[in-house]
Design a protein around this motif. Structure first.
Motif, PDB file in Angstrom:
ATOM      1  N   ARG A 156       0.848  -1.186   0.000  1.00  0.00           N
ATOM      2  CA  ARG A 156       0.000   0.000   0.000  1.00  0.00           C
ATOM      3  C   ARG A 156       0.886   1.239   0.000  1.00  0.00           C
ATOM      4  O   ARG A 156       2.010   1.214   0.528  1.00  0.00           O
ATOM      5  CB  ARG A 156      -0.921   0.013   1.206  1.00  0.00           C
ATOM      6  N   PRO A 157       0.426   2.337  -0.597  1.00  0.00           N
ATOM      7  CA  PRO A 157       1.241   3.556  -0.595  1.00  0.00           C
ATOM      8  C   PRO A 157       1.454   4.063   0.833  1.00  0.00           C
ATOM      9  O   PRO A 157       0.526   4.152   1.614  1.00  0.00           O
ATOM     10  CB  PRO A 157       0.392   4.542  -1.412  1.00  0.00           C
ATOM     11  N   PHE A 158       2.696   4.367   1.154  1.00  0.00           N
ATOM     12  CA  PHE A 158       3.010   4.965   2.448  1.00  0.00           C
ATOM     13  C   PHE A 158       4.449   5.456   2.410  1.00  0.00           C
ATOM     14  O   PHE A 158       5.393   4.702   2.667  1.00  0.00           O
ATOM     15  CB  PHE A 158       2.822   3.970   3.594  1.00  0.00           C
ATOM     16  N   PRO A 159       4.665   6.742   2.061  1.00  0.00           N
ATOM     17  CA  PRO A 159       6.027   7.277   1.990  1.00  0.00           C
ATOM     18  C   PRO A 159       6.573   7.592   3.380  1.00  0.00           C
ATOM     19  O   PRO A 159       5.928   8.285   4.162  1.00  0.00           O
ATOM     20  CB  PRO A 159       5.853   8.553   1.158  1.00  0.00           C
TER      21      PRO A 159
ATOM     22  N   SER B  32      -0.961  -4.787  14.929  1.00  0.00           N
ATOM     23  CA  SER B  32      -0.870  -3.428  14.385  1.00  0.00           C
ATOM     24  C   SER B  32       0.555  -3.077  13.998  1.00  0.00           C
ATOM     25  O   SER B  32       1.519  -3.468  14.662  1.00  0.00           O
ATOM     26  CB  SER B  32      -1.372  -2.410  15.411  1.00  0.00           C
ATOM     27  N   LEU B  33       0.673  -2.313  12.910  1.00  0.00           N
ATOM     28  CA  LEU B  33       1.924  -1.682  12.495  1.00  0.00           C
ATOM     29  C   LEU B  33       1.779  -0.187  12.682  1.00  0.00           C
ATOM     30  O   LEU B  33       0.703   0.376  12.433  1.00  0.00           O
ATOM     31  CB  LEU B  33       2.211  -1.970  11.016  1.00  0.00           C
ATOM     32  N   PHE B  34       2.868   0.476  13.087  1.00  0.00           N
ATOM     33  CA  PHE B  34       2.840   1.918  13.298  1.00  0.00           C
ATOM     34  C   PHE B  34       3.974   2.561  12.510  1.00  0.00           C
ATOM     35  O   PHE B  34       5.095   2.040  12.463  1.00  0.00           O
ATOM     36  CB  PHE B  34       2.994   2.251  14.784  1.00  0.00           C
ATOM     37  N   GLY B  35       3.664   3.692  11.891  1.00  0.00           N
ATOM     38  CA  GLY B  35       4.674   4.400  11.124  1.00  0.00           C
ATOM     39  C   GLY B  35       4.374   5.885  11.066  1.00  0.00           C
ATOM     40  O   GLY B  35       3.248   6.319  11.323  1.00  0.00           O
TER      41      GLY B  35
ATOM     42  N   PHE C 137      -1.708   0.563  11.012  1.00  0.00           N
ATOM     43  CA  PHE C 137      -2.213  -0.320   9.962  1.00  0.00           C
ATOM     44  C   PHE C 137      -2.473  -1.710  10.529  1.00  0.00           C
ATOM     45  O   PHE C 137      -1.813  -2.144  11.483  1.00  0.00           O
ATOM     46  CB  PHE C 137      -1.209  -0.443   8.812  1.00  0.00           C
ATOM     47  N   ASP C 138      -3.398  -2.412   9.891  1.00  0.00           N
ATOM     48  CA  ASP C 138      -3.620  -3.814  10.217  1.00  0.00           C
ATOM     49  C   ASP C 138      -2.474  -4.633   9.637  1.00  0.00           C
ATOM     50  O   ASP C 138      -2.179  -4.546   8.448  1.00  0.00           O
ATOM     51  CB  ASP C 138      -4.958  -4.281   9.641  1.00  0.00           C
ATOM     52  N   LYS C 139      -1.829  -5.402  10.486  1.00  0.00           N
ATOM     53  CA  LYS C 139      -0.637  -6.136  10.068  1.00  0.00           C
ATOM     54  C   LYS C 139      -0.944  -7.188   9.003  1.00  0.00           C
ATOM     55  O   LYS C 139      -0.120  -7.482   8.142  1.00  0.00           O
ATOM     56  CB  LYS C 139       0.003  -6.804  11.293  1.00  0.00           C
ATOM     57  N   SER C 140      -2.123  -7.767   9.038  1.00  0.00           N
ATOM     58  CA  SER C 140      -2.449  -8.850   8.114  1.00  0.00           C
ATOM     59  C   SER C 140      -2.879  -8.384   6.732  1.00  0.00           C
ATOM     60  O   SER C 140      -2.770  -9.126   5.762  1.00  0.00           O
ATOM     61  CB  SER C 140      -3.550  -9.734   8.709  1.00  0.00           C
ATOM     62  N   SER C 141      -3.349  -7.122   6.635  1.00  0.00           N
ATOM     63  CA  SER C 141      -3.873  -6.664   5.349  1.00  0.00           C
ATOM     64  C   SER C 141      -3.324  -5.312   4.895  1.00  0.00           C
ATOM     65  O   SER C 141      -3.443  -4.964   3.716  1.00  0.00           O
ATOM     66  CB  SER C 141      -5.402  -6.562   5.428  1.00  0.00           C
TER      67      SER C 141
ATOM     68  N   ALA D  69      -4.606  -2.524   5.959  1.00  0.00           N
ATOM     69  CA  ALA D  69      -5.717  -1.578   6.028  1.00  0.00           C
ATOM     70  C   ALA D  69      -5.477  -0.534   7.116  1.00  0.00           C
ATOM     71  O   ALA D  69      -4.869  -0.816   8.151  1.00  0.00           O
ATOM     72  CB  ALA D  69      -7.017  -2.333   6.311  1.00  0.00           C
ATOM     73  N   ASP D  70      -5.973   0.691   6.878  1.00  0.00           N
ATOM     74  CA  ASP D  70      -5.850   1.764   7.864  1.00  0.00           C
ATOM     75  C   ASP D  70      -6.615   1.407   9.131  1.00  0.00           C
ATOM     76  O   ASP D  70      -7.731   0.889   9.082  1.00  0.00           O
ATOM     77  CB  ASP D  70      -6.436   3.068   7.327  1.00  0.00           C
ATOM     78  N   MET D  71      -6.012   1.741  10.287  1.00  0.00           N
ATOM     79  CA  MET D  71      -6.701   1.605  11.563  1.00  0.00           C
ATOM     80  C   MET D  71      -6.963   2.979  12.175  1.00  0.00           C
ATOM     81  O   MET D  71      -8.029   3.241  12.691  1.00  0.00           O
ATOM     82  CB  MET D  71      -5.884   0.726  12.510  1.00  0.00           C
ATOM     83  N   TRP D  72      -5.963   3.877  12.130  1.00  0.00           N
ATOM     84  CA  TRP D  72      -6.158   5.258  12.539  1.00  0.00           C
ATOM     85  C   TRP D  72      -5.011   6.114  12.031  1.00  0.00           C
ATOM     86  O   TRP D  72      -3.973   5.601  11.623  1.00  0.00           O
ATOM     87  CB  TRP D  72      -6.326   5.419  14.047  1.00  0.00           C
ATOM     88  N   LYS D  73      -5.221   7.429  12.059  1.00  0.00           N
ATOM     89  CA  LYS D  73      -4.190   8.403  11.682  1.00  0.00           C
ATOM     90  C   LYS D  73      -4.263   9.575  12.649  1.00  0.00           C
ATOM     91  O   LYS D  73      -5.354  10.030  12.993  1.00  0.00           O
ATOM     92  CB  LYS D  73      -4.393   8.892  10.249  1.00  0.00           C
ATOM     93  N   ASN D  74      -3.113  10.067  13.104  1.00  0.00           N
ATOM     94  CA  ASN D  74      -3.053  11.218  13.996  1.00  0.00           C
ATOM     95  C   ASN D  74      -2.317  12.358  13.292  1.00  0.00           C
ATOM     96  O   ASN D  74      -1.174  12.201  12.859  1.00  0.00           O
ATOM     97  CB  ASN D  74      -2.337  10.862  15.300  1.00  0.00           C
ATOM     98  N   ASP D  75      -2.993  13.528  13.183  1.00  0.00           N
ATOM     99  CA  ASP D  75      -2.423  14.694  12.504  1.00  0.00           C
ATOM    100  C   ASP D  75      -1.831  15.721  13.464  1.00  0.00           C
ATOM    101  O   ASP D  75      -1.318  16.744  13.019  1.00  0.00           O
ATOM    102  CB  ASP D  75      -3.508  15.403  11.682  1.00  0.00           C
TER     103      ASP D  75
END
Length: 399
Positions: free
Chosen positions: A285-288, A299-302, A312-316, A318-324
């Motif tokens: 998935r796109p993620f620079p 969960s993956l965090f970046g 992100f969901d580690k298995s797929s 997919a977005d789980m949340w975003k903090n701005d």
């Protein structure tokens, strides 16, 4: 060989932060912090010390290492030491720089500009320098066991996988050194280093007889540990864009391994899950990003290139949340401390976000200098270091 080293969003930004010239330089200023912020977790600073003058303006990330009850750290101005991880008290410390007319300092490692941070295994500590030296030291007192000289600077920490120590240099080569003597056993020089690249290398990962690392041309590469032969490589970025900067694809973060699955990302590229044995992509998935990832549970965090924190969901994927809330604060790679994601920022603040929803939960200020290295979690403490060598340990508790 790397003709141009571009310190993007790193040392150049640190200088800009110091003179408050973001607008003049056409760089987004850090998002202001909420002055009415009310923490939901109690953060206690356990101790604070200083290791030399840290990374200074070198552009490298000086990251400490914790093994057992000892923390090992170094600085680019020639300090390497061992410290009690619980109290911060010095166990031993060596200074390689010579001073004054009488030349005080370590004559055997005169003017050793340590970089990246130390790697420790058993009784061996290994650390590289900006002038291409690699030192093997005794962890008990810092005395020198061996020296190896390589043709290019060592930006990141080595990886010890006895009987070999693996070292990567800024010109794209990876070396297998004898852990007992420092002698060169093999070299892999198939790396393609673009003319324009971020300054820095992602940490090496050694597991199951394989060396994994992200390259400056946006690939994840796997080498045999015993002889350095390439097993496979997988693209993390396409290399497309109108300008040289748009085409920068460095994979400068660490490679995560969970079971047999690898997770890696690249600047101007993708976050990708890869089957370790075969190198086959499982999802992408796109993620620079220009920093490392962290993981906890499923969960993956970046942190992306705008310093937004994602889960992100580690298995797929997919977005789980975003903090701005920390956008443009040029934050570090995340670490996970209990139920919280920890990052440092360009103004010396350390932030704790809830793992479940990304809400800001705590904030402390280490110093007024930028924090660039990924925080290190060991036991119930997280260790954070800024670019001038200020190093502190924090513990979290119920509010």
């Amino acid at each position: 060989m790397k003709r141009f080293g571009l310190i993007v969003l790193t040392a150049s930004l640190l200088a800009l932060a110091g003179c408050h010239s973001f607008k003049k330089e056409n760089i987004q200023p850090p998002t202001p912090l909420d002055k009415d912020f009310k923490p939901t977790v109690q953060v206690t600073r356990v101790w604070k010390t200083r290791v030399g003058h840290g990374a200074g303006v070198s552009g490298v990330r000086m990251e400490p290492t914790v093994v057992g009850d000892v923390l090992y750290a170094a600085s680019t101005d020639g300090v390497v030491g061992a410290y009690d991880a619980a109290t911060g008290k010095t166990i031993w410390e060596h200074k390689s720089r010579t001073h004054g007319w009488f030349g005080w300092g370590d004559k055997h490692r005169k003017d050793a500009f340590y970089s990246g941070g130390p790697a420790v295994s058993g009784d061996l500590l290994v650390i590289g320098t900006l002038d291409g030296h690699v030192y093997g030291l005794n962890v008990k007192d810092g005395s020198e066991r061996w020296t190896s000289t390589l043709p290019s600077e060592v930006i990141d920490s080595p990886a010890i996988a006895s009987p070999l120590t693996i070292v990567r240099t800024q010109d794209g080569r990876v070396y297998g050194l004898d852990s007992n003597t420092g002698e060169r056993r093999w070299v892999n020089d198939q790396g393609n280093v673009p003319l324009l690249s971020l300054r820095g290398n992602g940490p090496l990962l050694v597991a199951n007889g394989v060396v994994f690392f992200g390259s400056d041309d946006g690939k994840l590469t796997a080498l045999r540990l015993d002889n350095g032969e390439k097993l496979w490589e997988q693209k993390l970025a396409s290399g497309e864009g109108r300008t040289d900067i748009d085409r920068m694809n460095d994979a400068d973060g660490s490679v995560l391994l969970d079971g047999s699955t690898l997770y890696a990302a690249a600047y101007h590229g993708n976050l990708t899950a890869i089957d370790g044995p075969s190198g086959r992509p499982l999802w992408t998935r796109p993620f620079p990003t220009y920093t490392s990832l962290a993981a906890s549970g499923n969960s993956l965090f970046g942190a992306n290139t705008d310093s937004q924190v994602w889960a992100f969901d580690k298995s797929s994927g997919a977005d789980m949340w975003k903090n701005d809330n920390l956008k443009y604060r040029w934050i570090t790679a995340p670490a996970v401390q209990g139920n919280y994601v920890v990052v440092g920022d360009i103004e010396g603040y350390v932030h704790w976000l809830q793992v479940g929803d990304g809400a800001l939960a705590g904030r402390e200020r280490l110093s007024k200098k930028a924090v660039r290295a990924q925080p290190v979690v060991a036991g119930d403490l997280v260790y954070v270091e800024d670019v001038e060598g200020h190093l502190a340990a924090y513990r979290i508790g119920a509010k």
